[in-house]
Design an enzyme around this catalytic site. Structure first.
Site, short mmCIF file in Angstrom:
data_model
loop_
_atom_site.label_atom_id
_atom_site.label_comp_id
_atom_site.label_asym_id
_atom_site.label_seq_id
_atom_site.Cartn_x
_atom_site.Cartn_y
_atom_site.Cartn_z
N TYR A 22 0.52 -1.16 0.03
CA TYR A 22 0.13 -0.03 0.08
C TYR A 22 0.79 1.30 -0.01
CZ TYR A 22 -3.68 -3.25 1.09
OH TYR A 22 -4.47 -4.22 0.82
N HIS A 99 -8.67 3.08 -5.94
CA HIS A 99 -7.84 2.15 -5.13
C HIS A 99 -6.37 2.32 -5.29
CE1 HIS A 99 -11.38 -0.61 -4.28
NE2 HIS A 99 -11.43 -0.05 -5.74
#
Length: 148
Positions: A22, A99
């Site tokens: 991430y 995302h």
């Protein structure tokens, strides 16, 4: 009217939760980045994050009633929550789904989103830059007629 930048479950852990997936940017840094980008584009944003699905649904209902544009990173709820999809279907302003990772290059269950069918656009796999692209698009198209 401010753009609602809404973030779902676990996004408050950015920078410390699986940074190899991430990224290194913390949620606090992401919030500042979005606020700074919005100011540069001449618009205001409300940047919010929750680990409570009911709270996210409430924010989406408020955005519907206000006609606000929404930039939404639903986190894992995008793949699991029909209720979230229903709340997105009711939005009266534009919606961009974002995302951090490329959900199509990950586990099979991540390749479906209950949000995408209701979004004007989906940005995935570009890390925090996806938020900036989404904000730019909303700045340019936020006053257009909503999806129909």
């Amino acid at each position: 009217m401010p753009i609602q930048v809404l973030n779902g479950a676990n996004l408050g852990r950015l920078g410390s939760r699986e940074p190899e997936i991430y990224g290194q940017t913390s949620y606090a840094q992401l919030k500042v980045l979005c606020e700074s980008a919005a100011a540069h584009l001449g618009m205001a944003v409300d940047v919010l994050q929750t680990d409570a699905e009911s709270e996210l649904l409430g924010w989406l209902h408020h955005a519907t009633d206000a006609g606000s544009a929404v930039l939404l990173n639903p986190g894992g709820w995008g793949h699991t929550s029909i209720a979230l999809g229903d709340a997105c279907a009711a939005l009266s302003g534009p919606l961009v789904e974002v995302h951090l990772t490329n959900i199509y290059a990950r586990e099979p269950f991540r390749r479906h989103s209950y949000v995408s069918a209701h979004a004007d656009g989906v940005i995935c796999g570009l890390g925090v830059d996806g938020y900036l692209l989404g904000l730019r698009w909303l700045a340019a198209h936020g006053d257009e007629q909503p999806r129909g």
